[in-house]
Motif scaffolding. Structure first.
Motif, PDB file in Angstrom:
ATOM      1  N   LEU A 104      -6.775 -34.984  14.735  1.00  0.00           N
ATOM      2  CA  LEU A 104      -5.511 -35.469  15.284  1.00  0.00           C
ATOM      3  C   LEU A 104      -4.856 -34.429  16.184  1.00  0.00           C
ATOM      4  CD1 LEU A 104      -4.052 -37.468  12.269  1.00  0.00           C
ATOM      5  CD2 LEU A 104      -4.913 -38.380  14.436  1.00  0.00           C
ATOM      6  N   GLY A 105      -5.218 -33.169  15.995  1.00  0.00           N
ATOM      7  CA  GLY A 105      -4.718 -32.115  16.872  1.00  0.00           C
ATOM      8  C   GLY A 105      -5.139 -32.341  18.316  1.00  0.00           C
ATOM      9  N   ALA A 106      -6.241 -33.061  18.528  1.00  0.00           N
ATOM     10  CA  ALA A 106      -6.697 -33.373  19.886  1.00  0.00           C
ATOM     11  C   ALA A 106      -5.688 -34.270  20.598  1.00  0.00           C
ATOM     12  CB  ALA A 106      -8.071 -34.044  19.844  1.00  0.00           C
ATOM     13  N   GLN A 107      -4.954 -35.063  19.842  1.00  0.00           N
ATOM     14  CA  GLN A 107      -3.935 -35.910  20.461  1.00  0.00           C
ATOM     15  C   GLN A 107      -2.858 -35.068  21.131  1.00  0.00           C
ATOM     16  OE1 GLN A 107      -2.642 -38.542  17.301  1.00  0.00           O
ATOM     17  NE2 GLN A 107      -4.078 -40.119  17.929  1.00  0.00           N
ATOM     18  N   ASP A 108      -2.569 -33.904  20.547  1.00  0.00           N
ATOM     19  CA  ASP A 108      -1.579 -33.012  21.146  1.00  0.00           C
ATOM     20  C   ASP A 108      -2.036 -32.520  22.520  1.00  0.00           C
ATOM     21  OD1 ASP A 108      -0.092 -33.301  18.844  1.00  0.00           O
ATOM     22  OD2 ASP A 108      -0.846 -31.449  17.928  1.00  0.00           O
ATOM     23  N   LEU A 109      -3.340 -32.571  22.758  1.00  0.00           N
ATOM     24  CA  LEU A 109      -3.894 -32.155  24.047  1.00  0.00           C
ATOM     25  C   LEU A 109      -4.064 -33.335  25.005  1.00  0.00           C
ATOM     26  CD1 LEU A 109      -6.653 -29.769  22.645  1.00  0.00           C
ATOM     27  CD2 LEU A 109      -4.393 -29.134  23.544  1.00  0.00           C
ATOM     28  N   GLY A 110      -3.572 -34.509  24.573  1.00  0.00           N
ATOM     29  CA  GLY A 110      -3.666 -35.687  25.421  1.00  0.00           C
ATOM     30  C   GLY A 110      -4.974 -36.452  25.305  1.00  0.00           C
ATOM     31  N   VAL A 111      -5.760 -36.139  24.310  1.00  0.00           N
ATOM     32  CA  VAL A 111      -7.041 -36.824  24.112  1.00  0.00           C
ATOM     33  C   VAL A 111      -6.833 -37.985  23.144  1.00  0.00           C
ATOM     34  CG1 VAL A 111      -9.412 -36.589  23.254  1.00  0.00           C
ATOM     35  CG2 VAL A 111      -8.326 -34.688  24.478  1.00  0.00           C
ATOM     36  N   ARG A 112      -7.197 -39.192  23.569  1.00  0.00           N
ATOM     37  CA  ARG A 112      -7.096 -40.344  22.669  1.00  0.00           C
ATOM     38  C   ARG A 112      -8.104 -40.159  21.542  1.00  0.00           C
ATOM     39  NH1 ARG A 112      -9.121 -45.824  21.838  1.00  0.00           N
ATOM     40  NH2 ARG A 112     -10.741 -45.487  23.385  1.00  0.00           N
ATOM     41  N   THR A 113      -7.620 -40.227  20.324  1.00  0.00           N
ATOM     42  CA  THR A 113      -8.456 -39.995  19.150  1.00  0.00           C
ATOM     43  C   THR A 113      -8.330 -41.170  18.194  1.00  0.00           C
ATOM     44  OG1 THR A 113      -8.020 -37.633  19.378  1.00  0.00           O
ATOM     45  CG2 THR A 113      -8.936 -38.363  17.296  1.00  0.00           C
ATOM     46  N   VAL A 114      -9.471 -41.677  17.762  1.00  0.00           N
ATOM     47  CA  VAL A 114      -9.502 -42.743  16.771  1.00  0.00           C
ATOM     48  C   VAL A 114     -10.268 -42.224  15.565  1.00  0.00           C
ATOM     49  CG1 VAL A 114     -10.269 -45.097  16.240  1.00  0.00           C
ATOM     50  CG2 VAL A 114      -9.453 -44.536  18.543  1.00  0.00           C
ATOM     51  N   LEU A 115      -9.658 -42.350  14.393  1.00  0.00           N
ATOM     52  CA  LEU A 115     -10.293 -41.898  13.161  1.00  0.00           C
ATOM     53  C   LEU A 115     -10.615 -43.119  12.303  1.00  0.00           C
ATOM     54  CD1 LEU A 115      -7.818 -38.983  12.479  1.00  0.00           C
ATOM     55  CD2 LEU A 115     -10.121 -38.806  13.409  1.00  0.00           C
ATOM     56  N   ALA A 116     -11.885 -43.475  12.263  1.00  0.00           N
ATOM     57  CA  ALA A 116     -12.307 -44.659  11.524  1.00  0.00           C
ATOM     58  C   ALA A 116     -12.469 -44.312  10.045  1.00  0.00           C
ATOM     59  CB  ALA A 116     -13.614 -45.184  12.087  1.00  0.00           C
ATOM     60  N   ARG A 117     -11.769 -45.051   9.207  1.00  0.00           N
ATOM     61  CA  ARG A 117     -11.871 -44.924   7.752  1.00  0.00           C
ATOM     62  C   ARG A 117     -12.596 -46.164   7.244  1.00  0.00           C
ATOM     63  NH1 ARG A 117      -5.540 -43.356   6.739  1.00  0.00           N
ATOM     64  NH2 ARG A 117      -5.674 -41.179   7.437  1.00  0.00           N
TER      65      ARG A 117
END
Length: 163
Positions: A8-21
């Motif tokens: 989720l820290g990648a979101q702070d860099l503007g990278v769209r991140t999806v974490l599939a559970r």
């Protein structure tokens, strides 16, 4: 949890991140359902742990399609539950599997046996009761191929008639 926080820290860099559970993937080819299917085939089938425990599940086709949907849907980000749209209990999963395989569902695996096999991790995984819904997926427009545990099990075991 640590991995998700780092991702989720990648979101702070503007990278769209999806974490599939993912829930228990209903697939005859591998994973927990394959092991459960083997128990039924040998007439030892039944609930694994308490029959009343909620089991997040997803059909293998929907698991793959949900990932593709997440990739193709720009506004979908963060944690998403890749689980079927209708929650089911371990008892429902066992009864459905028994019906589809034409086998009894009365023996089951007691929680103490699961703990003996998997140790302390059993309570956080196989025995954890989790009533999970796929809100982010459905809100983003994802349509499930199999909306019930019965449809998913019958489809995977080849007993669902083509529509």
């Amino acid at each position: 949890r640590e991995w998700e926080q780092a991702a989720l820290g990648a979101q702070d860099l503007g990278v769209r991140t999806v974490l599939a559970r993912f829930g228990v993937v209903i697939s005859a080819e591998g994973g927990a359902f394959r092991s459960m299917r083997r128990l039924f085939a040998s007439l030892l089938g039944g609930p694994i742990g308490p029959a009343s425990a909620w089991v997040p599940w997803v059909g293998i086709d929907d698991a793959a399609s949900a990932v593709l949907h997440a990739i193709a849907t720009p506004n979908l980000q963060g944690p998403i539950n890749v689980v079927g749209p209708t929650p089911a209990t371990m008892g429902e999963l066992a009864r459905t599997t028994a019906r589809a395989m034409r086998r009894p569902s009365h023996i089951g695996v007691p929680a103490v046996a699961v703990r003996a096999r998997f140790g302390p991790a059993a309570d956080e995984t196989a025995l954890a009761s989790q009533r999970v819904i796929p809100k982010a997926l459905t809100d983003s427009g994802y349509l499930f191929r199999c909306s019930t545990i019965d449809q998913s099990v019958r489809r995977e075991l080849g007993t669902l008639r083509a529509e």
